[in-house]
Motif scaffolding. Structure first.
Motif, PDB file in Angstrom:
ATOM      1  N   GLU A 231      -6.680  -7.198  -2.633  1.00  0.00           N
ATOM      2  CA  GLU A 231      -7.713  -6.142  -2.042  1.00  0.00           C
ATOM      3  C   GLU A 231      -7.079  -4.592  -2.779  1.00  0.00           C
ATOM      4  OE1 GLU A 231      -9.222  -6.477   2.152  1.00  0.00           O
ATOM      5  OE2 GLU A 231      -8.645  -8.561   1.845  1.00  0.00           O
TER       6      GLU A 231
ATOM      7  N   ILE B  71       0.810  -1.120  -0.142  1.00  0.00           N
ATOM      8  CA  ILE B  71       0.029   0.061   0.017  1.00  0.00           C
ATOM      9  C   ILE B  71       0.812   1.236   0.006  1.00  0.00           C
ATOM     10  CG2 ILE B  71      -1.853   1.270   1.379  1.00  0.00           C
ATOM     11  CD1 ILE B  71      -2.798  -1.384   2.230  1.00  0.00           C
ATOM     12  N   GLU B  72       1.881   1.351   0.753  1.00  0.00           N
ATOM     13  CA  GLU B  72       2.924   2.328   0.797  1.00  0.00           C
ATOM     14  C   GLU B  72       3.330   2.700  -0.526  1.00  0.00           C
ATOM     15  OE1 GLU B  72       5.193   0.872   3.987  1.00  0.00           O
ATOM     16  OE2 GLU B  72       3.821   1.701   5.320  1.00  0.00           O
TER      17      GLU B  72
ATOM     18  N   PHE C 212      -7.822   3.573   1.485  1.00  0.00           N
ATOM     19  CA  PHE C 212      -6.905   3.283   2.403  1.00  0.00           C
ATOM     20  C   PHE C 212      -6.374   4.499   3.057  1.00  0.00           C
ATOM     21  CE2 PHE C 212      -6.518  -0.366  -0.594  1.00  0.00           C
ATOM     22  CZ  PHE C 212      -6.624  -1.601   0.360  1.00  0.00           C
TER      23      PHE C 212
ATOM     24  N   ASP D 186      -3.204 -13.400   0.918  1.00  0.00           N
ATOM     25  CA  ASP D 186      -3.681 -12.686   2.093  1.00  0.00           C
ATOM     26  C   ASP D 186      -4.559 -11.356   1.492  1.00  0.00           C
ATOM     27  OD1 ASP D 186      -2.904 -14.487   3.949  1.00  0.00           O
ATOM     28  OD2 ASP D 186      -1.170 -13.243   4.501  1.00  0.00           O
ATOM     29  N   GLY D 187      -4.239 -10.164   1.865  1.00  0.00           N
ATOM     30  CA  GLY D 187      -5.232  -9.089   1.493  1.00  0.00           C
ATOM     31  C   GLY D 187      -4.591  -8.460   0.248  1.00  0.00           C
TER      32      GLY D 187
END
Lengths: 94, 204
Positions: free
Chosen positions: A21, A2-3, A69, A17-18
């Motif tokens: 998404e 995400i970063e 996010f 995992d996520g």
């Protein structure tokens, strides 16, 4: 992940995992199966060779992170839950 | 009941800054609650950077000694704390804090409990071993007593549903990203790295 996306970088990642998404395959980056080193290498080579696609993924990824996010979104959603708990507490006190 | 009359308690065994971690994500939430006039308390494992960051926001910080080998005493302390402050909601994260809170809150009327589950809490990624297996069993059994269960990923949905948590108590809460916090986190890690290099040279 995400970063990196928040900073406008194209991402090649494994679909564990996520991660799916955030990394939408072909839209915000490239996803490969976990443990498939050849596929991951192929995704990296593809990104290295296509600056336009890197830019497109990077822009789309940054937009997705800003939308889903963000700290503001997290605070608003959690406050809404707490507000519901406050209402329940008020109801049970009466 | 208004925000100004309300107390919120956050509980974690983690005392360190961890960019993207639940406790770091709580800081802007605590700031918002304080801005609304609520009383906010943070019970953590020990004094640390996270406790100081919370204190700087106007949050009451009580380093809470979680005694692994005397959980009855820990439960009693926490129960007294909950009875004293009568929070509207006590929000925990991490399996140890979750278990302790559920146990302590059982006989405290009016306290709503919430937990944030991360992918690290997933059954598939949890550490193995007899103590962890036992904790996991209690955790799964108690999860449905939570008033709100925050999940950082849809990947946890099946596990949580299988534990009997009602759908309207489940809240998807993807990890919030704060670009400024990332910069601060990088600086913190560089500082630790520099310290390591310097101390290494001195020893050498």
């Amino acid at each position: 992940v995400i970063e990196a996306m928040a900073h406008g970088l194209a991402v090649a990642a494994t679909a564990v995992d996520g991660v799916p998404e955030a990394v939408v395959d072909g839209e915000t980056g490239l996803l490969v199966a976990a443990g498939d080193a050849a596929a991951l290498g192929g995704a990296l080579v593809r990104l290295l060779g296509d600056a336009a696609e890197r830019r497109r993924f990077g822009q789309a990824g940054a937009a997705l992170v800003a939308e889903l996010f963000s700290v503001e979104r997290m605070v608003d959603d959690t406050i809404a839950v707490y507000d519901g708990l406050l209402g329940e507490a008020e109801g049970s006190a009466q | 009941m208004s925000w100004k009359q309300s107390t919120f308690v956050f509980i974690s065994t983690n005392a360190e800054h961890d960019s993207g971690g639940v406790e770091d994500r709580w800081l802007p939430l605590m700031r918002e609650l304080v801005a609304r006039g609520a009383t906010v308390q943070f019970l953590c494992m020990a004094e640390g950077p996270l406790a100081q960051a919370a204190r700087d926001l106007g949050v009451g910080v009580a380093p809470y000694i979680l005694d692994r080998w005397n959980v009855v005493r820990s439960r009693s302390r926490l129960r007294k704390y909950l009875k004293r402050y009568e929070p509207v909601c006590a929000h925990s994260t991490g399996v140890e804090a979750d278990l302790l809170l559920r146990w302590a809150a059982r006989k405290v009327p009016g306290v709503r409990i919430a937990t944030t589950l991360t992918l690290a809490d997933s059954q598939r990624t949890r550490r193995r071993g007899p103590i962890n297996a036992l904790m996991l069993r209690f955790d799964d059994a108690g999860l449905k007593s939570e008033d709100a269960v925050f999940l950082e990923s849809e990947d946890l949905l099946d596990e949580v549903r299988a534990s009997g948590v009602h759908a309207d108590k489940i809240v998807l809460d993807p990890p919030a990203h704060d670009p400024d916090d990332l910069s601060r986190s990088v600086a913190r890690h560089l500082e630790v790295y520099r310290g390591f290099i310097v101390s290494g040279r001195m020893k050498g």
